[in-house]
Write a protein that holds these residues in place. Structure first.
Motif, PDB file in Angstrom:
ATOM      1  N   SER A  21      36.869  53.772  23.367  1.00  0.00           N
ATOM      2  CA  SER A  21      37.707  53.787  23.795  1.00  0.00           C
ATOM      3  C   SER A  21      37.762  52.622  25.418  1.00  0.00           C
ATOM      4  O   SER A  21      38.397  52.642  26.007  1.00  0.00           O
ATOM      5  CB  SER A  21      38.011  55.004  25.109  1.00  0.00           C
ATOM      6  OG  SER A  21      36.507  55.581  25.914  1.00  0.00           O
ATOM      7  N   GLY A 222      37.773  62.153  17.730  1.00  0.00           N
ATOM      8  CA  GLY A 222      38.423  63.264  18.819  1.00  0.00           C
ATOM      9  C   GLY A 222      38.734  64.001  17.457  1.00  0.00           C
ATOM     10  O   GLY A 222      38.765  63.990  16.373  1.00  0.00           O
ATOM     11  N   LYS A 223      39.296  64.895  18.269  1.00  0.00           N
ATOM     12  CA  LYS A 223      39.345  66.489  17.457  1.00  0.00           C
ATOM     13  C   LYS A 223      40.211  66.267  16.844  1.00  0.00           C
ATOM     14  O   LYS A 223      40.388  66.802  15.838  1.00  0.00           O
ATOM     15  CB  LYS A 223      39.478  67.971  18.881  1.00  0.00           C
ATOM     16  CG  LYS A 223      39.590  68.758  18.274  1.00  0.00           C
ATOM     17  CD  LYS A 223      39.996  70.072  19.485  1.00  0.00           C
ATOM     18  CE  LYS A 223      39.614  71.177  18.442  1.00  0.00           C
ATOM     19  NZ  LYS A 223      40.920  72.294  19.364  1.00  0.00           N
ATOM     20  N   SER A 253      43.773  68.362  12.565  1.00  0.00           N
ATOM     21  CA  SER A 253      42.918  68.068  14.045  1.00  0.00           C
ATOM     22  C   SER A 253      41.339  69.321  13.076  1.00  0.00           C
ATOM     23  O   SER A 253      41.799  70.154  12.134  1.00  0.00           O
ATOM     24  CB  SER A 253      43.700  68.514  14.714  1.00  0.00           C
ATOM     25  OG  SER A 253      43.785  70.137  14.600  1.00  0.00           O
TER      26      SER A 253
END
Lengths: 384, 384
Positions: A21, A222-223, A253
């Motif tokens: 990020s 990420g999920k 996901s």
């Protein structure tokens, strides 16, 4: 139990990228003909072909995998055909999910070399994460526990969010063994365990579920980052063409896998060996008509072979190699034009075609046709 | 006087074609994307590129030269760079005279192997037709009579007249030695006689006049068939680029030569060796900026070299070779896009550019731009 020689190949896995990020990335152009954009540390390769991804450059260098050296050294064991075909094929499958206009390609950075080594190993007291079965102590071809998972390939797809580059998708290929080659004693004879398609599907699918769950636990994933997992069947060690993909699934996901899809791909070499029945007799006939026209063009016979690639039962691509001994530049030019017009006349419409003309001095000319295109592009390698 | 080792190279000369007016040739298409047309014995290659000639096929085989084997064996003595460059260059010069849309290319069929051997030899009692001077008995570099004419290249250009194919033009290149390499004793050390440009011009021009007169006497060569004669200066044996054309003349009828024109061509390799001054410092700077961007892309340095070709003082073409050790297919793809965008950014506009990316496993990718074009074409050699 002693572990015998095990041809486990690692591909393109490298250090965990914990700071996704925070990547500096500015002003990337949507234009497919853009030059690479640059900030202090990150850059992309740019691209002149809208069907190709831009790649990530970090501190002026291409972001290669940390297991690059390892992959090179084990390259020949698993066969260059399988590795090239798997890399190409996974990228093609990924393009359907992660468009080249929105995503930037990055060589796999999530699975580290040590992790991949563990995952590709057998399950054991020392290696709880091994995805291949523990040894059952047997050495017989039909009763031993084979190595199902031979290779692991990760490709990352980055998106730009403002001035930052972040992980937008992951594509994974599990290289499964139809033939598991092993030795009973070190440096001994090589034996082969054949693994059925049904077994490859069931083993591959359960490994895929496990891998997605493990990937989700890695920092930086990420999920909700989509993970495409594909199953690839390695071609046998004597094949002159790589293997094929047979299953894929998209996890959108969590560790939910979604529904598995069948991928229908087949590869063969032409002409077929030992009068084997070709996959498609029309393609085979077209190719042999084409070859016949080519082979007698020069006084010294030219050798013509092809890799044919089928998707959903139709010819998707032909890679043709023509080897000959002539050398004169004008001869090559005339031959190239002749091969291109002959290809236009005899080879099947629609499929992507790549024809390479080589002599002992190396590659002399290239003839290509894109999938669905009518015209051929020709290039004779020049010298001033 | 004993003749010592003499590196006389014969190129593409073959049996007298006595029956030019009787060649069967039907229904040739003006279309540049036509397939080859066919009659009982003659056919053309067809072409998919309007800038390329169709070639002549006889009885299903390409009409090669009868001295083809000879040319192969002497290839290395005169240097492959010179031969390739001379073949390419003569064809380019011929295209200005004999348009690719009106003429069909044929490998030289007029000058036989025996004739060429005589012409390329020294004048002597046994060889009245030798175009090189008789030996003066001296062995000293500056006092001996050198071999001026090293190679002889013939290219024929055919026109279609109704259903027939007939000779419509001839292009000849005389490969002249700036450096004549010789031994004083067999297997001895190699000495070099340097020949001045002025001498090459005067010798070449008088040989050209003689050759045109001799060609006009051959059966099959009409009195009014245009003959383009060009003088080519072979590059030295250690050069990594071929020589250049420096004079041309067009004989439109009889043994009248017409007015000689100067051809202004220069070749060099980049980066220059031993800090030699480049022919054009802008081109050299652009190339080194480009190289700098490329060389550090991968952890292992890539080697970048180029052949630069100048016409009338301007860069006409760049052939760039990039050698590197990486092997992964996705690495090659990213590198190819990066090289193409870097080329677009740094390399001079206008010139024709060919960039070849090779690893130890051979040619991996090709990047090209046609003269005057803006866009680059990229191709990564694939495998299924």
């Amino acid at each position: 139990m002693k572990r015998f020689w095990m041809a486990v190949t690692l591909l393109l896995t490298a250090g965990v990228l914990g700071a996704c990020s925070n990547l500096g990335f500015n002003d990337s152009s949507e234009s497919t003909a853009s030059s690479g954009t640059k900030t202090a540390t990150y850059q992309t390769t740019g691209t002149v072909d809208s069907g190709m991804y831009q790649g990530v450059i970090k501190n002026g260098r291409y972001q290669t995998s940390k297991t690059r050296g390892l992959a090179t050294s084990t390259n020949t064991q698993s066969g260059t055909y399988n590795i090239k075909s798997m890399e190409n094929g996974l990228l093609d499958l990924a393009k359907k999910q992660f468009s080249t206009s929105k995503y930037v390609f990055q060589e796999g950075q999530l699975i580290t070399e040590a992790t991949a080594e563990n995952w590709l190993g057998r399950k054991s007291k020392d290696n709880a994460n091994g995805l291949n079965p523990a040894s059952n102590g047997k050495l017989d071809e039909d009763t031993r526990a084979p190595i199902y998972l031979q290779t692991l390939l990760e490709q990352d797809f980055m998106t730009q969010s403002g001035s930052k580059l972040q992980l937008g998708g992951i594509a994974i290929a599990l290289g499964m063994n139809e033939y598991d080659y092993y030795q009973k004693v070190k440096y001994g004879a090589t034996y082969t365990t054949h693994i059925s398609d049904a077994k490859l599907v069931s083993e591959g699918e359960s490994m895929a579920a496990e891998i997605v769950a493990r990937l989700r636990r890695l920092s930086g994933v990420g999920k909700n980052v989509p993970i495409l997992v594909t199953l690839y069947k390695n071609a046998g060690s004597d094949a002159l063409v790589g293997g094929t993909f047979f299953r894929s699934v998209l996890s959108t996901s969590g560790s939910d896998l979604g529904k598995w899809s069948t991928i229908d791909q087949q590869n063969e070499t032409l002409p077929t060996v030992n009068n084997a029945k070709p996959l498609d007799s029309n393609v085979s006939t077209d190719f042999s008509d084409f070859s016949e026209q080519i082979e007698n063009f020069f006084p010294t016979l030219a050798g013509v072979t092809a890799q044919a690639h089928y998707q959903d039962g139709s010819l998707a691509g032909l890679n043709i190699s023509i080897n000959t001994q002539f050398y004169s530049e004008t001869e090559i030019m005339s031959f190239t034009q002749y091969v291109a017009t002959t290809a236009q006349k005899y080879l099947p419409d629609g499929a992507k075609i790549e024809i390479t003309i080589a002599s002992t001095a190396g590659t002399q000319a290239l003839i290509t046709r894109e999938a669905g295109a009518k015209g051929f592009y020709t290039h004779v390698f020049g010298s001033y």
